[in-house]
Design an enzyme around this catalytic site. Structure first.
Site, PDB file in Angstrom:
ATOM      1  N   CYS A  63       0.809  -1.395   0.094  1.00 34.22           N
ATOM      2  CA  CYS A  63      -0.061   0.141  -0.195  1.00 34.22           C
ATOM      3  C   CYS A  63       0.800   1.128  -0.001  1.00 34.22           C
ATOM      4  O   CYS A  63       1.570   1.330   0.920  1.00 34.22           O
ATOM      5  CB  CYS A  63      -0.837  -0.075   1.232  1.00 34.22           C
ATOM      6  SG  CYS A  63      -1.728  -1.674   1.228  1.00 34.22           S
ATOM      7  N   CYS A 134     -13.178  -3.243  18.022  1.00 34.90           N
ATOM      8  CA  CYS A 134     -13.290  -3.023  16.625  1.00 34.90           C
ATOM      9  C   CYS A 134     -11.706  -3.523  16.450  1.00 34.90           C
ATOM     10  O   CYS A 134     -10.717  -3.333  17.217  1.00 34.90           O
ATOM     11  CB  CYS A 134     -13.148  -1.831  16.288  1.00 34.90           C
ATOM     12  SG  CYS A 134     -13.029  -1.477  14.255  1.00 34.90           S
TER      13      CYS A 134
HETATM   14 FE1  SF4 Z   1      -1.634  -2.033   3.556  1.00 35.20          FE
HETATM   15 FE2  SF4 Z   1      -2.714  -2.615   6.153  1.00 35.20          FE
HETATM   16 FE3  SF4 Z   1      -0.302  -3.508   5.506  1.00 35.20          FE
HETATM   17 FE4  SF4 Z   1      -0.543  -0.941   5.784  1.00 35.20          FE
HETATM   18  S1  SF4 Z   1      -0.763  -2.367   7.432  1.00 35.20           S
HETATM   19  S2  SF4 Z   1       0.489  -1.946   4.004  1.00 35.20           S
HETATM   20  S3  SF4 Z   1      -2.681  -0.603   5.009  1.00 35.20           S
HETATM   21  S4  SF4 Z   1      -2.212  -3.906   4.552  1.00 35.20           S
END
Ligand code: SF4
Ligand code: SAM
Ligand code: DTB
Length: 342
Positions: A63, A134
């Site tokens: 990401c 959550c």
């Molecule tokens: Fe992606 Fe979540 Fe990993 Fe960050 S923690 S790289 S947002 S999957």
């Protein structure tokens, strides 16, 4: 505008009508959003959650926005999954600070079965404090979602992040359909869905509309919709991307409120870079939830002292905090600084 449909829950939103909402004069859009908001919520109430990273860094996903991805050199090392007791202590501190929902996040593509045993114990421990729970742990299959539900999990956060069209420029290691599949497993297991996205990643308005269409055409709507403003972190590919016009951000909140009238809309990451006035506009546009506490998962959040003062100045009351009045010393994991009187 057909006022008989104001505030009704719909799942058949069309791109053209959303484009028309975005094109409204700002004051008209905010008026409509505020009118919808008042049909479902007390505009003087705000839901307060706090975040704890239960497993930080070295995530195998790529990401482009995220400081925890192993693909980017952001100076974050990998940390082990926290012990149950550490998590429960952090939740206790959050409760003492008036927080009603405790959100736990892990930098995983998906949890392993051994991890899940400890995660279940965390859920039970936090629930026993009388708080809502959550979690955001990455992808879940059907069985994993069922296990979390059985442990008492209230909400699962899993964001779509952006439009299907823009998604591939931000993440390549998992697909939009992977995200939708996990959301389906979560919903079918009977866990409430927390799902939103990130604005300010260099996307166009059509992508912001694309994200809102995905969210609002889910049936039912996500119970909670986090709208994150990108926190630009040094070492991530999105560091230095052009900043989003703050008034466009407010428009997105207003349109989210109109499209998902009964959902909590959370003014999520990015508040530390916003003025009090901009946050007040977001609340006026229909945001009615925030993350409270000086840290998000790894990045700084708006400071809790400043938030206390802001809520006071705006006359905002916290929604149903679980508070039995016990004084608790905050652990090092989550911080609520003592406010100096001035
Ligand atoms: Fe992606 Fe979540 Fe990993 Fe960050 S923690 S790289 S947002 S999957
Ligand atoms: N790994 C899990 C996942 O991606 O679903 C859970 C943790 S992940 C950090 C949770 C969410 O945080 C992401 O989906 C993204 O929307 C948000 N996020 C991550 N980095 C961010 C940043 N720099 N600015 C704003 N939001 C961010
Ligand atoms: C969400 O939508 N935003 C929160 C929560 N869900 C897990 C996370 C924001 C993370 C910001 C970057 C960081 O702290 O590392």
């Amino acid at each position: 505008m057909n006022y008989s449909t104001v505030g009704k829950l719909r799942h058949d939103w069309q791109r053209q009508e959303v484009e028309e909402l975005f094109r409204l004069p700002f004051s008209e859009l905010l008026f409509r959003a505020q009118s919808v908001h008042r049909r479902h919520f007390d505009p003087a109430e705000i839901q307060v959650s706090s975040l704890l990273s239960i497993k930080t860094g070295s995530c195998p996903e790529d990401c482009a926005y995220c400081p925890q991805s192993a693909y980017h050199d952001t100076g974050l090392g990998e940390e082990a999954l926290l012990e149950v007791q550490q998590v429960v202590e952090a939740a206790r501190a959050a409760r003492a600070a008036g927080v009603s929902r405790f959100c736990m996040g892990a930098a995983w593509r998906n949890p392993g079965d051994d991890d899940l045993n400890r995660v279940e114990a965390m859920i039970r421990g936090v629930k026993a404090l009388g708080m809502e729970t959550c979690m955001t742990l990455g992808m879940l299959d059907r069985e994993q979602a069922a296990r979390l539900q059985a442990a008492g999990l209230d909400y699962y956060n899993h964001n779509l992040d952006t439009s299907p069209e823009f998604y591939g420029t931000v993440i390549t290691t998992r697909t939009y359909q992977d995200r939708l599949d996990t959301l389906k497993h979560v919903r079918e297991a009977g866990i409430k869905v927390c799902c939103g996205g990130i604005l300010g990643m260099g996307e166009e308005r059509r992508d912001r509309i694309g994200l809102l269409l995905q969210l609002a055409n889910m049936e039912p709507h996500p119970d909670s919709v986090p709208v994150n403003l990108l926190v630009q972190v040094e070492g991530t590919p999105l560091e230095g991307v052009e900043q989003l016009d703050p008034l466009e951000f407010v428009r997105c909140i207003a349109v989210a409120r109109i499209m998902m009238p009964a959902s909590l809309v959370r003014l999520s990451a990015g508040r530390e870079s916003m003025s009090d006035e901009l946050q007040a506009l977001c609340f006026l546009a229909g945001a009615n939830s925030v993350f409270y506490g000086d840290k998000l998962l790894t990045a700084p959040n708006a400071e809790s002292c400043g938030d206390d003062a802001l809520f006071e100045r705006l006359g905002l009351q916290r929604m149903a905090p679980a508070d039995d009045g016990r004084a608790v010393t905050p652990s090092g994991e989550i911080s609520y600084r003592a406010c100096r009187s001035s």
